[in-house]
Enzyme design. Structure first.
Site, PDB file in Angstrom:
ATOM      1  N   ARG A 110     -11.036  -2.490  -5.221  1.00 15.14           N
ATOM      2  CA  ARG A 110     -10.647  -2.482  -3.800  1.00 15.14           C
ATOM      3  C   ARG A 110     -10.095  -3.849  -3.377  1.00 15.14           C
ATOM      4  NH1 ARG A 110     -11.322  -5.310   0.695  1.00 15.14           N
ATOM      5  NH2 ARG A 110     -13.477  -5.714   0.107  1.00 15.14           N
TER       6      ARG A 110
ATOM      7  N   CYS B 209      -6.824 -11.029   0.549  1.00 12.57           N
ATOM      8  CA  CYS B 209      -6.857 -10.122   1.696  1.00 12.57           C
ATOM      9  C   CYS B 209      -5.473 -10.099   2.336  1.00 12.57           C
ATOM     10  CB  CYS B 209      -7.901 -10.593   2.718  1.00 12.57           C
ATOM     11  SG  CYS B 209      -7.912  -9.600   4.214  1.00 12.57           S
TER      12      CYS B 209
ATOM     13  N   ASN C 148     -11.242 -12.816  -5.252  1.00 13.54           N
ATOM     14  CA  ASN C 148     -12.697 -13.025  -5.306  1.00 13.54           C
ATOM     15  C   ASN C 148     -13.004 -13.805  -6.569  1.00 13.54           C
ATOM     16  OD1 ASN C 148     -12.181 -10.042  -4.216  1.00 13.54           O
ATOM     17  ND2 ASN C 148     -14.006 -10.850  -3.267  1.00 13.54           N
TER      18      ASN C 148
HETATM   19  P1  HMG Z   1      -5.134   0.906  14.773  1.00 14.43           P
HETATM   20  O1  HMG Z   1      -3.637   0.866  14.630  1.00 14.43           O
HETATM   21  O2  HMG Z   1      -5.742   0.068  15.836  1.00 14.43           O
HETATM   22  O3  HMG Z   1      -5.734   2.354  14.980  1.00 14.43           O
HETATM   23  O4  HMG Z   1      -5.764   0.556  13.385  1.00 14.43           O
HETATM   24  P2  HMG Z   1      -5.177   3.761  15.284  1.00 14.43           P
HETATM   25  O5  HMG Z   1      -6.402   4.607  15.434  1.00 14.43           O
HETATM   26  O6  HMG Z   1      -4.205   3.681  16.421  1.00 14.43           O
HETATM   27  O7  HMG Z   1      -4.411   4.231  13.960  1.00 14.43           O
HETATM   28  C1  HMG Z   1      -3.136   3.769  13.581  1.00 14.43           C
HETATM   29  C2  HMG Z   1      -2.579   4.706  12.530  1.00 14.43           C
HETATM   30  O8  HMG Z   1      -3.398   4.717  11.385  1.00 14.43           O
HETATM   31  C3  HMG Z   1      -2.523   6.162  12.999  1.00 14.43           C
HETATM   32  O9  HMG Z   1      -1.448   6.764  12.324  1.00 14.43           O
HETATM   33  C4  HMG Z   1      -3.821   6.723  12.478  1.00 14.43           C
HETATM   34  O10 HMG Z   1      -3.769   8.103  12.268  1.00 14.43           O
HETATM   35  C5  HMG Z   1      -3.956   6.006  11.155  1.00 14.43           C
HETATM   36  P3  HMG Z   1      -0.087   7.148  13.103  1.00 14.43           P
HETATM   37  O11 HMG Z   1      -0.544   8.009  14.229  1.00 14.43           O
HETATM   38  O12 HMG Z   1       0.464   5.832  13.602  1.00 14.43           O
HETATM   39  O13 HMG Z   1       0.719   7.814  12.052  1.00 14.43           O
HETATM   40  N1  HMG Z   1      -5.345   5.809  10.739  1.00 14.43           N
HETATM   41  C6  HMG Z   1      -5.825   6.129   9.546  1.00 14.43           C
HETATM   42  N2  HMG Z   1      -5.248   6.673   8.458  1.00 14.43           N
HETATM   43  C7  HMG Z   1      -6.044   6.862   7.380  1.00 14.43           C
HETATM   44  N3  HMG Z   1      -7.352   6.518   7.333  1.00 14.43           N
HETATM   45  C8  HMG Z   1      -7.943   5.964   8.400  1.00 14.43           C
HETATM   46  C9  HMG Z   1      -7.176   5.748   9.561  1.00 14.43           C
HETATM   47  N4  HMG Z   1      -7.458   5.229  10.759  1.00 14.43           N
HETATM   48  C10 HMG Z   1      -6.335   5.273  11.472  1.00 14.43           C
HETATM   49  N5  HMG Z   1      -9.229   5.630   8.355  1.00 14.43           N
HETATM   50  C11 HMG Z   1      -7.485   0.421  11.719  1.00 14.43           C
HETATM   51  C12 HMG Z   1      -7.158   0.375  13.196  1.00 14.43           C
HETATM   52  C13 HMG Z   1      -8.903  -0.067  11.554  1.00 14.43           C
HETATM   53  C14 HMG Z   1      -7.360   1.865  11.248  1.00 14.43           C
HETATM   54  C15 HMG Z   1      -6.470  -0.475  10.994  1.00 14.43           C
HETATM   55  O14 HMG Z   1      -6.485  -1.729  11.587  1.00 14.43           O
HETATM   56  C16 HMG Z   1      -6.778  -0.604   9.537  1.00 14.43           C
HETATM   57  O15 HMG Z   1      -6.707   0.346   8.779  1.00 14.43           O
HETATM   58  N6  HMG Z   1      -7.130  -1.805   9.104  1.00 14.43           N
HETATM   59  C17 HMG Z   1      -7.492  -2.012   7.709  1.00 14.43           C
HETATM   60  C18 HMG Z   1      -7.547  -3.424   7.395  1.00 14.43           C
HETATM   61  C19 HMG Z   1      -7.998  -3.612   5.980  1.00 14.43           C
HETATM   62  O16 HMG Z   1      -8.196  -2.684   5.216  1.00 14.43           O
HETATM   63  N7  HMG Z   1      -8.132  -4.882   5.620  1.00 14.43           N
HETATM   64  C20 HMG Z   1      -8.544  -5.255   4.300  1.00 14.43           C
HETATM   65  C21 HMG Z   1      -9.964  -4.891   4.016  1.00 14.43           C
HETATM   66  S1  HMG Z   1     -11.137  -5.987   4.775  1.00 14.43           S
HETATM   67  C22 HMG Z   1     -11.288  -7.266   3.644  1.00 14.43           C
HETATM   68  O17 HMG Z   1     -10.569  -7.328   2.669  1.00 14.43           O
HETATM   69  C23 HMG Z   1     -12.381  -8.247   3.869  1.00 14.43           C
HETATM   70  C24 HMG Z   1     -13.555  -8.086   2.911  1.00 14.43           C
HETATM   71  O18 HMG Z   1     -13.134  -8.162   1.546  1.00 14.43           O
HETATM   72  C25 HMG Z   1     -14.574  -9.190   3.158  1.00 14.43           C
HETATM   73  C26 HMG Z   1     -13.899 -10.565   3.176  1.00 14.43           C
HETATM   74  O19 HMG Z   1     -13.483 -11.054   2.126  1.00 14.43           O
HETATM   75  O20 HMG Z   1     -13.784 -11.095   4.279  1.00 14.43           O
HETATM   76  C27 HMG Z   1     -14.267  -6.742   3.106  1.00 14.43           C
HETATM   77 MG    MG Z   2     -12.821  -9.986   0.442  1.00 11.29          MG
END
Ligand code: HMG
Ligand code: MG
Length: 315
Positions: free
Chosen positions: A27, A252, A261
């Site tokens: 992931r 990220c 990582n």
């Molecule tokens: P948003 O734009 O505010 O929300 O996104 P929305 O509800 O308006 O959805 C936008 C679009 O996404 C819509 O599609 C939804 O249907 C779709 P459209 O109508 O425009 O065609 N959608 C989805 N599709 C599939 N699965 C879903 C989903 N939710 C909405 N679950 C949201 C808010 C949270 C969804 C967005 O900001 C997002 O997906 N962010 C992901 C960010 C991410 O994955 N970042 C990397 C992971 S975190 C990380 O790496 C840190 C970590 O490793 C720890 C560290 O190191 O710090 C964990």
């Molecule tokens: Mg991370």
């Protein structure tokens, strides 16, 4: 442990005898890759990591494919892997839609992910910290009802690419909020790898006043080469769950310049040298790391892995 005791070395009163290595390569390691990685390669990687004895694998992310296109095939990945008994496969679920997809894919564990920095929260999940908690409440409730292990992740626990310094209190505040939402486990994440050993100990100790230390995990990116030192520092204050990524893959998409990582190979090498049990077959992880790097056309980045391969070539 026994070997070290014979040598007269003491790991200290808090050092755990066993550590859980949570493999986040499939992931966190892959999510920021620009070129789409074939689903089959993701599946093969997870299967090899399973065969290497890793008990917990972050396998997918059910987020918006517009935000993170590389993770769009999460359901296919989950459907394609060969699960081993006792191994937990987790996925990121930022909202109810993500949770429903994760349940459909029969994951064992889900992750709600927030941040200790307001600026990062908005960049990563498009909402404030307070809004993120509101969004997590129904996700947490439904996850628990489905009998899933619930993990909460706190990005930017040691610094933020947009805000800069992050006070220890902001991390503690987020620990309390995730605890109150019902998380079984909380990840203290160094998203951009700016943490250093004493800072890590301060944050872990402060977090442990609000949440059981045995259920706090360290998630260290290695941007400044401090991740192993940070893990050692966290071990010394009793932390016993660490995240790592095979071959040190990753970064990220919302933290520019942050590298992967810490490499699983390096972490396992460190832990075994301390006599800490992991249940992981280091050579098998090295083989998996080498394979995935080769298939992705990348230089194999795990230092311990490269050294072990070089040593084999000489012998
Ligand atoms: P948003 O734009 O505010 O929300 O996104 P929305 O509800 O308006 O959805 C936008 C679009 O996404 C819509 O599609 C939804 O249907 C779709 P459209 O109508 O425009 O065609 N959608 C989805 N599709 C599939 N699965 C879903 C989903 N939710 C909405 N679950 C949201 C808010 C949270 C969804 C967005 O900001 C997002 O997906 N962010 C992901 C960010 C991410 O994955 N970042 C990397 C992971 S975190 C990380 O790496 C840190 C970590 O490793 C720890 C560290 O190191 O710090 C964990
Ligand atoms: Mg991370």
């Amino acid at each position: 442990m026994k070997e070290r005791q014979r040598e007269g070395l003491d790991n200290g009163p808090q050092m755990p005898e066993q550590v859980q290595v949570v493999e986040v390569g499939p992931r966190d390691g892959l999510q920021a890759e620009k070129t789409l990685i074939p689903t089959e390669l993701k599946i093969e990687l997870i299967n090899r990591l399973t065969a290497a004895g890793i008990q917990r694998i972050e396998a997918a992310s059910f987020v918006s494919p517009k935000w993170v296109p590389q993770m769009a095939d999460g359901a296919a990945v989950m459907a394609g892997i060969s699960r081993a008994e006792g191994v937990s496969y987790s996925a990121l679920t930022p909202n109810m839609r993500g949770l429903e997809a994760a349940i459909e894919s029969k994951v064992d564990e889900v992750v709600i992910f927030g941040a200790a920095s307001e600026a990062f929260s908005v960049r990563n999940i498009n909402c404030s910290i307070a809004e993120s908690i509101e969004r997590f409440i129904p996700v947490a409730r439904a996850a628990k009802q489905a009998g899933l292990h619930l993990r909460g992740s706190i990005s930017c626990s040691f610094g933020c690419p947009y805000q800069g310094e992050v006070p220890v209190n902001s991390v503690v505040d987020m620990v309390k909020r995730l605890r109150d939402v019902g998380c079984d486990e909380i990840d203290i994440a160094d998203t951009i790898g700016v943490g250093t050993a004493h800072h890590v100990q301060r944050v872990v100790q402060a977090a442990a006043r609000e949440f059981p230390l045995a259920s706090l995990a360290g998630h260290f990116h290695d941007t400044y080469g401090q991740a192993l030192a940070n893990i050692f520092a966290a071990l010394q204050v009793g932390m016993s769950i660490f995240h790592s990524s095979v071959a040190g893959l990753g970064g990220c998409p919302y933290a520019k310049g942050a590298t992967g990582n810490v490499a699983t190979e390096d972490v396992v090498y460190l832990l075994h040298s301390l006599g800490v049990e992991t249940g992981v077959d280091l050579e098998a992880v090295v083989a998996a790391g080498e394979l995935v790097s080769q298939r992705m056309g990348k230089e194999y980045g795990a230092r311990a892995g490269r050294a072990l391969i070089a040593r084999k070539a000489v012998v």
